[in-house]
Scaffold this motif. Structure first.
Motif, PDB file in Angstrom:
ATOM      1  N   ILE A 285       0.751  -1.069  -0.068  1.00  0.00           N
ATOM      2  CA  ILE A 285      -0.011   0.167  -0.131  1.00  0.00           C
ATOM      3  C   ILE A 285       0.773   1.233  -0.086  1.00  0.00           C
ATOM      4  CG2 ILE A 285      -1.689  -1.148   1.335  1.00  0.00           C
ATOM      5  CD1 ILE A 285      -1.093   0.262   3.606  1.00  0.00           C
ATOM      6  N   LYS A 286       0.374   2.360  -0.477  1.00  0.00           N
ATOM      7  CA  LYS A 286       1.258   3.599  -0.358  1.00  0.00           C
ATOM      8  C   LYS A 286       0.538   4.540   0.662  1.00  0.00           C
ATOM      9  CE  LYS A 286       2.569   3.949  -5.133  1.00  0.00           C
ATOM     10  NZ  LYS A 286       2.370   4.829  -6.310  1.00  0.00           N
ATOM     11  N   ILE A 287       1.439   4.936   1.457  1.00  0.00           N
ATOM     12  CA  ILE A 287       0.978   6.133   2.549  1.00  0.00           C
ATOM     13  C   ILE A 287       1.501   7.370   2.124  1.00  0.00           C
ATOM     14  CG2 ILE A 287       1.331   6.505   5.012  1.00  0.00           C
ATOM     15  CD1 ILE A 287       1.887   3.499   5.538  1.00  0.00           C
ATOM     16  N   LEU A 288       0.624   8.210   2.292  1.00  0.00           N
ATOM     17  CA  LEU A 288       1.043   9.612   1.795  1.00  0.00           C
ATOM     18  C   LEU A 288       1.891  10.418   3.001  1.00  0.00           C
ATOM     19  CD1 LEU A 288       0.190  11.887  -0.239  1.00  0.00           C
ATOM     20  CD2 LEU A 288      -1.427  12.684   1.538  1.00  0.00           C
ATOM     21  N   PHE A 289       2.982  10.735   2.409  1.00  0.00           N
ATOM     22  CA  PHE A 289       4.114  11.570   3.196  1.00  0.00           C
ATOM     23  C   PHE A 289       3.271  12.825   3.831  1.00  0.00           C
ATOM     24  CE2 PHE A 289       7.491  13.989   4.433  1.00  0.00           C
ATOM     25  CZ  PHE A 289       8.389  13.013   5.057  1.00  0.00           C
ATOM     26  N   GLN A 290       3.285  12.730   5.136  1.00  0.00           N
ATOM     27  CA  GLN A 290       2.830  14.138   5.867  1.00  0.00           C
ATOM     28  C   GLN A 290       3.761  14.412   7.037  1.00  0.00           C
ATOM     29  OE1 GLN A 290       0.353  15.837   5.008  1.00  0.00           O
ATOM     30  NE2 GLN A 290      -1.248  14.914   3.755  1.00  0.00           N
ATOM     31  N   ILE A 291       4.315  15.408   7.064  1.00  0.00           N
ATOM     32  CA  ILE A 291       5.560  15.671   7.762  1.00  0.00           C
ATOM     33  C   ILE A 291       4.989  15.485   9.266  1.00  0.00           C
ATOM     34  CG2 ILE A 291       5.522  18.129   7.567  1.00  0.00           C
ATOM     35  CD1 ILE A 291       8.461  15.685   8.153  1.00  0.00           C
ATOM     36  N   HIS A 292       3.862  16.395   9.452  1.00  0.00           N
ATOM     37  CA  HIS A 292       3.369  16.692  10.865  1.00  0.00           C
ATOM     38  C   HIS A 292       2.614  15.556  11.389  1.00  0.00           C
ATOM     39  CE1 HIS A 292       3.747  20.732   9.790  1.00  0.00           C
ATOM     40  NE2 HIS A 292       3.059  20.531   8.817  1.00  0.00           N
ATOM     41  N   ARG A 293       2.524  14.459  10.921  1.00  0.00           N
ATOM     42  CA  ARG A 293       2.386  13.117  11.667  1.00  0.00           C
ATOM     43  C   ARG A 293       3.611  12.606  12.280  1.00  0.00           C
ATOM     44  NH1 ARG A 293      -0.439   8.092   8.298  1.00  0.00           N
ATOM     45  NH2 ARG A 293       0.739   7.156   9.712  1.00  0.00           N
ATOM     46  N   GLU A 294       3.319  12.465  13.635  1.00  0.00           N
ATOM     47  CA  GLU A 294       4.488  12.186  14.497  1.00  0.00           C
ATOM     48  C   GLU A 294       5.502  11.036  14.105  1.00  0.00           C
ATOM     49  OE1 GLU A 294       7.061  13.311  17.464  1.00  0.00           O
ATOM     50  OE2 GLU A 294       5.262  14.203  16.869  1.00  0.00           O
ATOM     51  N   ASP A 295       4.644   9.843  13.409  1.00  0.00           N
ATOM     52  CA  ASP A 295       5.590   8.697  13.122  1.00  0.00           C
ATOM     53  C   ASP A 295       6.394   8.956  12.047  1.00  0.00           C
ATOM     54  OD1 ASP A 295       3.330   8.949  11.620  1.00  0.00           O
ATOM     55  OD2 ASP A 295       2.576   7.064  12.061  1.00  0.00           O
ATOM     56  N   ILE A 296       5.696   9.629  10.977  1.00  0.00           N
ATOM     57  CA  ILE A 296       6.633  10.186   9.749  1.00  0.00           C
ATOM     58  C   ILE A 296       7.552  11.365  10.289  1.00  0.00           C
ATOM     59  CG2 ILE A 296       6.421  11.242   7.660  1.00  0.00           C
ATOM     60  CD1 ILE A 296       3.808  10.054   7.242  1.00  0.00           C
ATOM     61  N   LYS A 297       7.240  11.975  10.931  1.00  0.00           N
ATOM     62  CA  LYS A 297       8.317  13.227  11.270  1.00  0.00           C
ATOM     63  C   LYS A 297       9.495  12.257  12.026  1.00  0.00           C
ATOM     64  CE  LYS A 297       7.725  15.929  14.642  1.00  0.00           C
ATOM     65  NZ  LYS A 297       7.195  17.346  15.551  1.00  0.00           N
ATOM     66  N   THR A 298       9.295  11.554  12.828  1.00  0.00           N
ATOM     67  CA  THR A 298      10.173  10.967  13.696  1.00  0.00           C
ATOM     68  C   THR A 298      11.085  10.098  12.852  1.00  0.00           C
ATOM     69  OG1 THR A 298       9.046  11.225  15.727  1.00  0.00           O
ATOM     70  CG2 THR A 298      10.984   9.670  15.651  1.00  0.00           C
ATOM     71  N   LEU A 299      10.565   9.104  11.780  1.00  0.00           N
ATOM     72  CA  LEU A 299      11.389   8.404  10.938  1.00  0.00           C
ATOM     73  C   LEU A 299      12.038   9.221   9.801  1.00  0.00           C
ATOM     74  CD1 LEU A 299       8.573   5.712  10.735  1.00  0.00           C
ATOM     75  CD2 LEU A 299      10.716   5.665  12.096  1.00  0.00           C
ATOM     76  N   TYR A 300      11.417  10.276   9.632  1.00  0.00           N
ATOM     77  CA  TYR A 300      12.183  11.063   8.612  1.00  0.00           C
ATOM     78  C   TYR A 300      13.448  11.589   9.202  1.00  0.00           C
ATOM     79  CZ  TYR A 300      13.041  14.984   5.525  1.00  0.00           C
ATOM     80  OH  TYR A 300      13.493  15.972   4.785  1.00  0.00           O
ATOM     81  N   VAL A 301      13.454  12.478  10.277  1.00  0.00           N
ATOM     82  CA  VAL A 301      14.513  13.153  10.732  1.00  0.00           C
ATOM     83  C   VAL A 301      15.382  12.144  11.164  1.00  0.00           C
ATOM     84  CG1 VAL A 301      13.169  15.259  11.433  1.00  0.00           C
ATOM     85  CG2 VAL A 301      13.635  13.513  13.105  1.00  0.00           C
TER      86      VAL A 301
END
Length: 398
Positions: A285-301
């Motif tokens: 599945i594809k998950i939209l990249f949203q930097i303000h989601r805590e899980d996405i932001k933490t994994l991104y940084v």
């Protein structure tokens, strides 16, 4: 003979090093413009090597540079914290603080009373400071920034593994004064140049396919590039040419045997958001990249994920993806139950009661096309999927 470095800042006389003069120039220009700067990037991306190079060049230009490193200060007392700051600034700036300098405010007041100086303060591992010290510290830095034309503290450089906003747990802390200066991963050309330094100095060569694979599996992450190359040359010191077969053995070692601090940190950080990471790993599945989601932001940084061209979440470093796949792969993932629930067993036997393996294979082909197995497919140079690894099909067929 120099070597590939995987711990701490590079020392050019001891380690193969890319000086990256274009990045150093960016930093120098910000200091010349009296800007306060945040240098941020995940672990092992060359931050320490970068600010050491910047430190040297600024000193050559007449700046007095002091470096504070707050690693290990999570449990420090206020007195120990203050004594460390005063000791470093006294030694590296050659200034004497008054006896009454017993608060952070009084220390900064003393600094900002200094005229006709060009001081630069580099602060490494800012995220290790206690929250209550951090709040006071950033308030003082912010106050110094607004009056910097009237005193000697011309620039403050904050060096973190994350953007400054990522460590401000107390949202009351105002800090909107710094210029962000991220340190990017190597380019393909820079990775090849680093490997070529070893080739020129030792005569030992990397096969062209090995260079390409090191660049690809690491996504040119500096620490991983050095780790892969260092493991290869240490395992095969006498080989004139390091082959693709040698590379595969080293990759397998990283995936199955290595206890690497960098990779362990990635697994630990991903564990905090394991359900989300498992979706990325095991579901098509594809998950939209949203930097303000805590899980996405933490994994991104932390350098684990990135934003793909289509706006979805993808893994930034293929080696991280493989390591996480190994770490999180369930011993029983429900696939067998899913398959069995859709199978009419009698369909696969002839009227004579003979098991029809050819019919099983044909059914499996349809199943494989439907499931797609996106994770296991290989990509070409343009990033397009081209093949499906035979081993993957054998595993799921069985």
């Amino acid at each position: 003979m120099r070597e590939f470095n995987t711990s701490g800042p590079n020392l050019p006389e001891k380690h193969y090093t890319l000086l990256r003069p274009h990045l150093v120039k960016q930093g120098k220009n910000l200091v010349y413009d009296e800007r306060y700067v945040t240098i941020w990037s995940p672990h092992q991306t060359g931050k320490s090597t970068y600010f050491n190079a910047l430190d040297c060049e600024l000193k050559q230009d007449g700046y007095k540079v002091a470096v504070l490193n707050f690693e290990g200060f999570e449990d420090a007392s206020e007195k120990d914290f203050l004594n460390y700051v005063i000791a470093v600034l006294s030694e590296q700036w050659n200034i004497q603080f008054e006896f009454k300098s017993n608060t952070l405010h009084s220390v900064f007041q003393h600094i900002t009373n200094t005229k006709n100086k060009n001081y630069v303060l580099i602060i490494d591992k800012l995220e290790h400071i206690k929250d209550n010290f951090l709040e006071v510290f950033l308030h003082e830095v912010r106050a110094a920034y607004h009056s910097r034309q009237n005193h000697g503290l011309k620039s403050v450089i904050l060096v973190n593994t994350v953007n400054i906003e990522g460590i401000l747990k107390n949202q009351a802390i105002p800090f909107n004064i710094s210029e962000n200066l991220p340190i990017p991963y190597f380019t393909n050309e820079e990775t090849f140049e680093l490997l070529s330094q070893h080739e020129r100095e030792t005569g030992q060569l990397f096969d062209a396919a090995v260079k390409t694979k090191i660049s690809a599996i690491t996504a040119n992450q500096p620490g991983l590039v050095n780790a892969f190359a260092g493991k290869l040359v240490s395992d095969y010191p006498e080989k004139p040419i390091l082959s693709y077969a040698d590379y595969l053995k080293v990759e397998d070692w990283f995936l199955t045997e290595s206890i690497d601090k960098n990779l362990s940190n990635i697994v630990n950080k991903a564990e905090e958001y394991r359900p989300f990471v498992e979706q990325l790993l095991f579901k098509d599945i594809k998950i939209l990249f949203q930097i303000h989601r805590e899980d996405i932001k933490t994994l991104y940084v932390n350098g684990i994920i990135k934003k793909e061209e289509d706006g979805s979440v993808g893994f930034r470093v293929p080696l991280y993806q493989k390591v996480l796949h190994t770490a999180f792969f369930p011993y029983t993932n429900g696939e067998s139950d899913r398959i069995q629930s859709t199978i009419i067993v009698e369909e696969f036997y002839t009227e004579e009661g003979v098991f029809d393996i050819n019919k099983v294979i044909e059914k499996y082909k349809i199943y494989a096309l439907r499931r797609r197995f996106r994770y296991f497919r290989e990509k070409n140079e343009k990033g397009r999927y081209i093949t499906l690894k035979e081993a993957t099909l054998v595993y799921s067929f069985e």
